[in-house]
Design a protein around this motif. Sequence first.
Motif, PDB file in Angstrom:
ATOM      1  N   LEU A   1      55.658  11.557  35.149  1.00 21.03           N
ATOM      2  CA  LEU A   1      56.482  10.368  35.377  1.00 21.03           C
ATOM      3  C   LEU A   1      57.965  10.749  35.471  1.00 21.03           C
ATOM      4  N   SER A   2      58.350  11.725  34.686  1.00 20.60           N
ATOM      5  CA  SER A   2      59.764  12.102  34.695  1.00 20.60           C
ATOM      6  C   SER A   2      60.127  12.843  35.980  1.00 20.60           C
ATOM      7  N   LYS A   3      59.112  13.383  36.659  1.00 20.92           N
ATOM      8  CA  LYS A   3      59.372  14.134  37.899  1.00 20.92           C
ATOM      9  C   LYS A   3      59.259  13.252  39.145  1.00 20.92           C
ATOM     10  N   GLY A   4      58.180  12.443  39.152  1.00 27.05           N
ATOM     11  CA  GLY A   4      57.855  11.756  40.418  1.00 27.05           C
ATOM     12  C   GLY A   4      58.394  10.338  40.489  1.00 27.05           C
ATOM     13  N   GLN A   5      58.298   9.787  41.674  1.00 23.94           N
ATOM     14  CA  GLN A   5      58.688   8.396  41.917  1.00 23.94           C
ATOM     15  C   GLN A   5      57.415   7.642  42.259  1.00 23.94           C
ATOM     16  N   TYR A   6      56.829   6.974  41.291  1.00 20.35           N
ATOM     17  CA  TYR A   6      55.558   6.315  41.561  1.00 20.35           C
ATOM     18  C   TYR A   6      55.735   4.820  41.797  1.00 20.35           C
ATOM     19  N   SER A   7      54.739   4.274  42.536  1.00 26.34           N
ATOM     20  CA  SER A   7      54.772   2.823  42.744  1.00 26.34           C
ATOM     21  C   SER A   7      53.828   2.126  41.765  1.00 26.34           C
ATOM     22  N   LEU A   8      52.973   2.905  41.118  1.00 21.51           N
ATOM     23  CA  LEU A   8      51.973   2.315  40.233  1.00 21.51           C
ATOM     24  C   LEU A   8      51.418   3.394  39.318  1.00 21.51           C
ATOM     25  N   CYS A   9      51.034   3.001  38.100  1.00 27.36           N
ATOM     26  CA  CYS A   9      50.339   3.930  37.205  1.00 27.36           C
ATOM     27  C   CYS A   9      49.060   3.254  36.712  1.00 27.36           C
ATOM     28  N   LEU A  10      47.943   4.003  36.797  1.00 27.30           N
ATOM     29  CA  LEU A  10      46.674   3.497  36.268  1.00 27.30           C
ATOM     30  C   LEU A  10      46.288   4.402  35.114  1.00 27.30           C
ATOM     31  N   THR A  11      46.092   3.840  33.932  1.00 31.76           N
ATOM     32  CA  THR A  11      45.766   4.716  32.813  1.00 31.76           C
ATOM     33  C   THR A  11      44.571   4.244  32.006  1.00 31.76           C
ATOM     34  N   ASP A  12      43.789   5.217  31.578  1.00 31.65           N
ATOM     35  CA  ASP A  12      42.681   4.946  30.687  1.00 31.65           C
ATOM     36  C   ASP A  12      43.256   4.547  29.325  1.00 31.65           C
ATOM     37  N   MET A  13      42.465   3.871  28.501  1.00 30.68           N
ATOM     38  CA  MET A  13      42.950   3.489  27.171  1.00 30.68           C
ATOM     39  C   MET A  13      42.850   4.639  26.198  1.00 30.68           C
ATOM     40  N   ARG A  14      41.677   5.290  26.177  1.00 26.31           N
ATOM     41  CA  ARG A  14      41.498   6.351  25.185  1.00 26.31           C
ATOM     42  C   ARG A  14      41.775   7.712  25.801  1.00 26.31           C
ATOM     43  N   LEU A  15      42.773   8.381  25.312  1.00 26.32           N
ATOM     44  CA  LEU A  15      43.149   9.681  25.869  1.00 26.32           C
ATOM     45  C   LEU A  15      43.174  10.695  24.720  1.00 26.32           C
ATOM     46  N   PRO A  16      43.010  11.975  25.033  1.00 24.37           N
ATOM     47  CA  PRO A  16      42.870  12.976  23.966  1.00 24.37           C
ATOM     48  C   PRO A  16      44.067  13.017  22.991  1.00 24.37           C
ATOM     49  N   ASP A  17      45.272  12.807  23.503  1.00 22.06           N
ATOM     50  CA  ASP A  17      46.434  12.963  22.626  1.00 22.06           C
ATOM     51  C   ASP A  17      47.180  11.641  22.366  1.00 22.06           C
ATOM     52  N   GLY A  18      46.480  10.545  22.498  1.00 25.85           N
ATOM     53  CA  GLY A  18      47.136   9.259  22.246  1.00 25.85           C
ATOM     54  C   GLY A  18      46.349   8.184  22.960  1.00 25.85           C
ATOM     55  N   ASN A  19      46.959   7.015  23.148  1.00 24.40           N
ATOM     56  CA  ASN A  19      46.219   6.024  23.931  1.00 24.40           C
ATOM     57  C   ASN A  19      47.083   5.374  25.003  1.00 24.40           C
TER      58      ASN A  19
ATOM     59  N   ILE B   1      42.867   0.852  32.003  1.00 26.51           N
ATOM     60  CA  ILE B   1      41.438   0.779  32.259  1.00 26.51           C
ATOM     61  C   ILE B   1      40.764   0.692  30.899  1.00 26.51           C
ATOM     62  N   THR B   2      40.038  -0.384  30.659  1.00 28.30           N
ATOM     63  CA  THR B   2      39.458  -0.556  29.325  1.00 28.30           C
ATOM     64  C   THR B   2      37.943  -0.479  29.407  1.00 28.30           C
ATOM     65  N   ALA B   3      37.346  -0.120  28.287  1.00 29.19           N
ATOM     66  CA  ALA B   3      35.891  -0.062  28.228  1.00 29.19           C
ATOM     67  C   ALA B   3      35.349  -1.472  28.327  1.00 29.19           C
ATOM     68  N   TYR B   4      34.157  -1.610  28.888  1.00 30.57           N
ATOM     69  CA  TYR B   4      33.555  -2.916  29.028  1.00 30.57           C
ATOM     70  C   TYR B   4      33.415  -3.568  27.658  1.00 30.57           C
ATOM     71  N   GLY B   5      33.783  -4.822  27.555  1.00 26.03           N
ATOM     72  CA  GLY B   5      33.577  -5.549  26.305  1.00 26.03           C
ATOM     73  C   GLY B   5      34.687  -5.380  25.287  1.00 26.03           C
ATOM     74  N   SER B   6      35.734  -4.605  25.622  1.00 24.37           N
ATOM     75  CA  SER B   6      36.801  -4.490  24.625  1.00 24.37           C
ATOM     76  C   SER B   6      37.963  -5.393  25.017  1.00 24.37           C
ATOM     77  N   ALA B   7      37.694  -6.675  24.858  1.00 26.41           N
ATOM     78  CA  ALA B   7      38.674  -7.677  25.264  1.00 26.41           C
ATOM     79  C   ALA B   7      39.996  -7.509  24.528  1.00 26.41           C
ATOM     80  N   GLU B   8      39.922  -7.091  23.276  1.00 32.03           N
ATOM     81  CA  GLU B   8      41.156  -6.980  22.469  1.00 32.03           C
ATOM     82  C   GLU B   8      42.104  -5.959  23.095  1.00 32.03           C
ATOM     83  N   ASN B   9      41.501  -4.861  23.591  1.00 31.53           N
ATOM     84  CA  ASN B   9      42.325  -3.846  24.220  1.00 31.53           C
ATOM     85  C   ASN B   9      43.109  -4.378  25.408  1.00 31.53           C
ATOM     86  N   ALA B  10      42.401  -5.140  26.231  1.00 30.48           N
ATOM     87  CA  ALA B  10      43.055  -5.683  27.419  1.00 30.48           C
ATOM     88  C   ALA B  10      44.205  -6.584  26.994  1.00 30.48           C
ATOM     89  N   VAL B  11      43.963  -7.413  25.991  1.00 28.77           N
ATOM     90  CA  VAL B  11      45.000  -8.338  25.540  1.00 28.77           C
ATOM     91  C   VAL B  11      46.192  -7.574  24.969  1.00 28.77           C
TER      92      VAL B  11
END
Length: 452
Positions: free
Chosen positions: A44-62, A82-92
Amino acid sequence: MTKKPSCLVVDDETDIRELLVLTLERMGIASDSAANVDDAKFMLSKGQYSLCLTDMRLPDGNGLDLVKHIGNHHSGLPVAVITAYGSAENAVSALKAGAFDYLTKPISLNQLRPLVQSALKLNESVAAPANDLTLIGESSPIKQVRSMIEKLARSQAPVYISGESGSGKELAARLIHLNSSRREGPFIAVNCGALPENLMESEFFGYKKGAIPGTDHDKVGIFQAANGGTLFLDEVADLPLAMQVKLLRAIQDKKIRMVGDTHEENIDVRIISATHRNLSQMMESGKFRQDLYYRLNVIELKMPALRERQEDIPLLARNLLETHCKQADMPLPRLGSDALDVLKQYPYPGNVRELENILERALALCDGKTITTDDLLLEQEALTPAVSMTEPVDSKGLALPDYLENIEKTAILNALERTRHNKTEAAKLLGVSFRTLRYRLSKLGLGKDQDD
Ligand SMILES: Nc1ncnc2c1ncn2[C@@H]1O[C@H](COP(=O)(O)OP(=O)(O)OP(=O)(O)O)[C@@H](O)[C@H]1O
Ligand SMILES: [Mg+2]
């Protein structure tokens, strides 16, 4: 100069990363990918993006950490989780943290496409919407509302607008829509209290022919009509509990099923809801489902009452008079300074709408040159409430039920009078639902009317 839009995909699973990159490529979007939060921050610090899509659970954080990081360091970059199916709380929680939208696994193309398109539209320079809807006022509460609307317009998060009757909830909802990436899509407003209970499901989701006796064609519902745009659920507190469950599913899964259909269809609708009632109190007393409440009320926008921003009254009054005179093609009278003083003092239980009504009435009553205190008819109104609770009861020889009926009739007629026979507004003033008012009217023999 047009640059190819680009996306940063963050997911620790190689398969998902590759799938997303490929899919985006087909949509004409170049992507980079990262497998953890650290790499993502670096890219992110290098590029100029128009959008970021990220998973919720990542190895070094979320994903939430990344959403917050983007909010702090790359504000303006839309990020979807991107949230796991059924984890409504995460989306909120992601939406609350500033994510502009979310996707549930398994990722469906039909959901990815509109999301990406919405995100890309956010980066287009926005021409001021071509209409004259504005929130008038320079007080600090209204300025806060304006800046909140701007922020909310950049997100797909459900918004719950609270505020007294006539305080501008619908106006705010329209402004969010008009400033959002959905501005070219439909804005559909539904009064949840006015839909007949037995037809509600088919009104919202539509029906297949034959599913309802006597129907010979399919009918689309409110959700389909609002597809690609914004659905404004007005008076959402009036939804019956059974319908609340169905609505929750539609919002959570972004899918609906027509009555009589076996298939579900995807829908892309942003939900804004409002009520003048106290929804959290209703939830506590079991009249409103808690899960739906949390889904709708991801972000709350509070509309201030007019009496909390008295300094806006002169500006509002002048603007409202000008607009009305222009529309009615009549000369603009002066607003006398005594009259303005009275206007500033009045408490406005019906807020801006009541101010509008008072001024329109004053225009009709005044001599054409100056609006005086008398033309406002405010002293009488403030001094004669529909029912005085402090006076000793004198039932004038009537039996108690008849006496009460009389009081009820007077209160209803008063409310209708004050709202120029708009039943929706009258119901709000009386603190009952539209359905209740309609029922009381027919019971009291105040009968059949024009605007049902
Ligand atoms: N700040 C404002 N500037 C200009 N007009 C306003 C403002 N606030 C409200 N209005 C006007 O007041 C009227 C009532 O507003 P609106 O219908 O949005 O209120 P509401 O909160 O949805 O009311 P209700 O609870 O009765 O549904 C509308 O005509 C709207 O345009
Ligand atoms: Mg409204």
